[in-house]
Design an enzyme around this catalytic site. Structure first.
Site, PDB file in Angstrom:
ATOM      1  N   HIS A 154      -0.396 -43.513 -10.171  1.00  0.00           N
ATOM      2  CA  HIS A 154       0.296 -42.901  -9.035  1.00  0.00           C
ATOM      3  C   HIS A 154      -0.014 -41.409  -8.934  1.00  0.00           C
ATOM      4  O   HIS A 154       0.077 -40.670  -9.927  1.00  0.00           O
ATOM      5  CB  HIS A 154       1.801 -43.117  -9.160  1.00  0.00           C
ATOM      6  CG  HIS A 154       2.555 -42.663  -7.945  1.00  0.00           C
ATOM      7  ND1 HIS A 154       2.681 -43.452  -6.811  1.00  0.00           N
ATOM      8  CD2 HIS A 154       3.194 -41.506  -7.673  1.00  0.00           C
ATOM      9  CE1 HIS A 154       3.376 -42.801  -5.907  1.00  0.00           C
ATOM     10  NE2 HIS A 154       3.700 -41.614  -6.403  1.00  0.00           N
ATOM     11  N   HIS A 202      11.838 -38.655 -10.359  1.00  0.00           N
ATOM     12  CA  HIS A 202      11.538 -37.262 -10.675  1.00  0.00           C
ATOM     13  C   HIS A 202      12.688 -36.363 -10.250  1.00  0.00           C
ATOM     14  O   HIS A 202      13.436 -36.680  -9.322  1.00  0.00           O
ATOM     15  CB  HIS A 202      10.219 -36.804 -10.053  1.00  0.00           C
ATOM     16  CG  HIS A 202      10.117 -37.001  -8.573  1.00  0.00           C
ATOM     17  ND1 HIS A 202       9.947 -38.239  -7.990  1.00  0.00           N
ATOM     18  CD2 HIS A 202      10.143 -36.120  -7.551  1.00  0.00           C
ATOM     19  CE1 HIS A 202       9.870 -38.118  -6.682  1.00  0.00           C
ATOM     20  NE2 HIS A 202      10.002 -36.843  -6.384  1.00  0.00           N
ATOM     21  N   HIS A 225      15.697 -38.068  -8.177  1.00  0.00           N
ATOM     22  CA  HIS A 225      15.673 -39.167  -7.218  1.00  0.00           C
ATOM     23  C   HIS A 225      14.420 -39.992  -7.476  1.00  0.00           C
ATOM     24  O   HIS A 225      13.519 -39.584  -8.199  1.00  0.00           O
ATOM     25  CB  HIS A 225      15.733 -38.674  -5.772  1.00  0.00           C
ATOM     26  CG  HIS A 225      14.457 -38.088  -5.274  1.00  0.00           C
ATOM     27  ND1 HIS A 225      14.106 -36.788  -5.492  1.00  0.00           N
ATOM     28  CD2 HIS A 225      13.433 -38.638  -4.559  1.00  0.00           C
ATOM     29  CE1 HIS A 225      12.937 -36.543  -4.944  1.00  0.00           C
ATOM     30  NE2 HIS A 225      12.492 -37.642  -4.379  1.00  0.00           N
ATOM     31  N   ASP A 253      13.968 -28.538  -2.490  1.00  0.00           N
ATOM     32  CA  ASP A 253      14.571 -29.612  -1.717  1.00  0.00           C
ATOM     33  C   ASP A 253      13.456 -30.416  -1.071  1.00  0.00           C
ATOM     34  O   ASP A 253      12.496 -29.836  -0.546  1.00  0.00           O
ATOM     35  CB  ASP A 253      15.485 -29.053  -0.621  1.00  0.00           C
ATOM     36  CG  ASP A 253      16.838 -28.609  -1.147  1.00  0.00           C
ATOM     37  OD1 ASP A 253      16.993 -28.498  -2.378  1.00  0.00           O
ATOM     38  OD2 ASP A 253      17.742 -28.356  -0.324  1.00  0.00           O
TER      39      ASP A 253
END
Length: 385
Positions: free
Chosen positions: A263, A300, A336, A306
């Protein structure tokens, strides 16, 4: 933009006499940024570009803040923003900090009664729905679904829509928007590893020139206020220009994805940068091809930024219950990752058709009252099993 462009007629040197056929002078304007140290354009006008007749009104368009210190993840249902006729009135700031405004808009009508100039910010307008023409003092650009329109601050423009079905995702940046430094050599040329090149960037090729006097309304944005200014001559009176500071378009469909055996992190999707945030493009691509690859992103923590993801089209593999036009906000300070089941679903998948635009800011974003009107207040609980 970091490469040279010329349009219309110009003299063979800067700052010398340039005369019309009747012997009158054209009026030169240096349109520069970062003092005299940034990108600039020299333009030549039929009339002095300084003739202001009247300032009729001044009113605030500053966002109203609902949550100034936010740590809650949100989903915003962007297509619930109601369409409005006027281009400026349709713009709803949903997230903001001292570096940028993140805006949703659903304008129905073209700008026919006024011109617009944002002196606060460079503007990135992403076209989610709609086609039309961006008309500017430095020429015109046709636009369609998937286009990024980059309009440097101070450029006077109008926007024409072909229909009333238009959806825009806009970032107003108080910092200059550039192509990423790591994609460019020291001359400014995009390098071979860049996911797009100069051929993909559409520059203005149609210059409207009007030699007209009268009363022309320019709505000027400064410090989150709009000034209705009346100019004595038509602002589109440029006969030619050259330089590096002009509007341009880049289609997200021309962004070539970088893939790997495992990834790849979000920087491989980076499309634009400022010193305060980055903009990334997630496009259809092959998934990771290690025999034990997990295509879904790993969990992560957003410690320093943000993350805002605007979902455009396709199948959003890492999220449950996400639709086109939704925005996810994952604030700094908390981890998240994929929704429950997304990691398992992704294993064995070969490719994705997802299309999304991401904005990562280095300062926390405040949530506005406009955002709360379309917010899913329970989204932060969507990772519970």
């Amino acid at each position: 933009m970091p490469f040279y462009h010329k349009l219309g007629k110009i003299p063979h040197k800067r700052h010398i006499q340039f005369r019309k056929e009747n012997g009158d002078l054209y009026y030169e304007q240096l349109f520069g940024t970062v003092g005299f140290d940034g990108m600039s354009t020299n333009s030549y006008h039929e009339h002095r570009p300084t003739q202001v007749k009247e300032i009729r009104s001044q009113y605030s368009v500053a966002p109203k803040i609902a949550k100034s210190n936010n740590i809650q993840s949100y989903r915003l249902r962007g297509f619930q923003v109601a369409p409005q006729d006027d281009f400026l009135e349709s713009r709803k700031i949903v997230l903001t900090n001292s570096d940028c405004h993140i805006v949703l808009a659903a304008p129905r009508k073209s700008t026919t009664d006024y011109f617009y100039k944002n002196t606060d910010s460079d503007e990135m307008i992403f076209i989610h729905r709609g086609t039309g023409k961006l008309r500017t003092i430095y020429g015109n650009l046709d636009f369609k679904y998937g286009d990024y329109l980059i309009i440097p601050r101070g450029i006077i423009y109008k926007i024409d829509f072909d229909t009333e079905d238009n959806r825009l995702f806009i970032v107003e940046s108080h910092r200059p928007i550039y192509t990423p430094k790591r994609y460019r050599n020291w001359f400014g040329q995009l390098l071979e590893h860049s996911p797009f090149c100069e051929r993909d960037i559409r520059r203005p090729e149609e210059l409207e020139t009007y030699d007209e006097k009268g009363e022309f309304i320019i709505k000027v944005k400064k410090k989150d206020e709009i000034f209705d200014m009346v100019y004595a001559t038509h602002p589109f009176d440029v006969v030619g220009y050259d330089g590096f500071n002009y509007p341009y378009a880049l289609s997200i469909h021309d962004f070539e994805p970088l893939t790997g055996r495992i990834h790849q992190p979000p920087p491989v999707h980076q499309t634009f940068e400022t010193d305060a945030f980055v903009i990334c493009s997630f496009v259809p691509r092959l998934y990771d091809y290690h025999p034990q690859a997990i295509p879904a992103p790993y969990n992560h923590s957003n410690i320093d930024s943000d993350e805002v993801l605007y979902y455009v089209d396709g199948d959003f593999m890492s999220r449950n219950d996400i639709e086109a036009g939704h925005i996810s906000l994952h604030p700094a300070g908390i981890p998240h990752g994929p929704h429950p089941g997304a990691t398992e679903r992704s294993i064995g998948k070969k490719d994705t058709e997802e299309l999304a635009v991401m904005v990562d800011t280095f300062k926390p974003l405040m949530v506005t009252e406009e955002a709360m009107k379309i917010a899913d207040d329970k989204y932060f609980q969507s990772w519970l099993e």
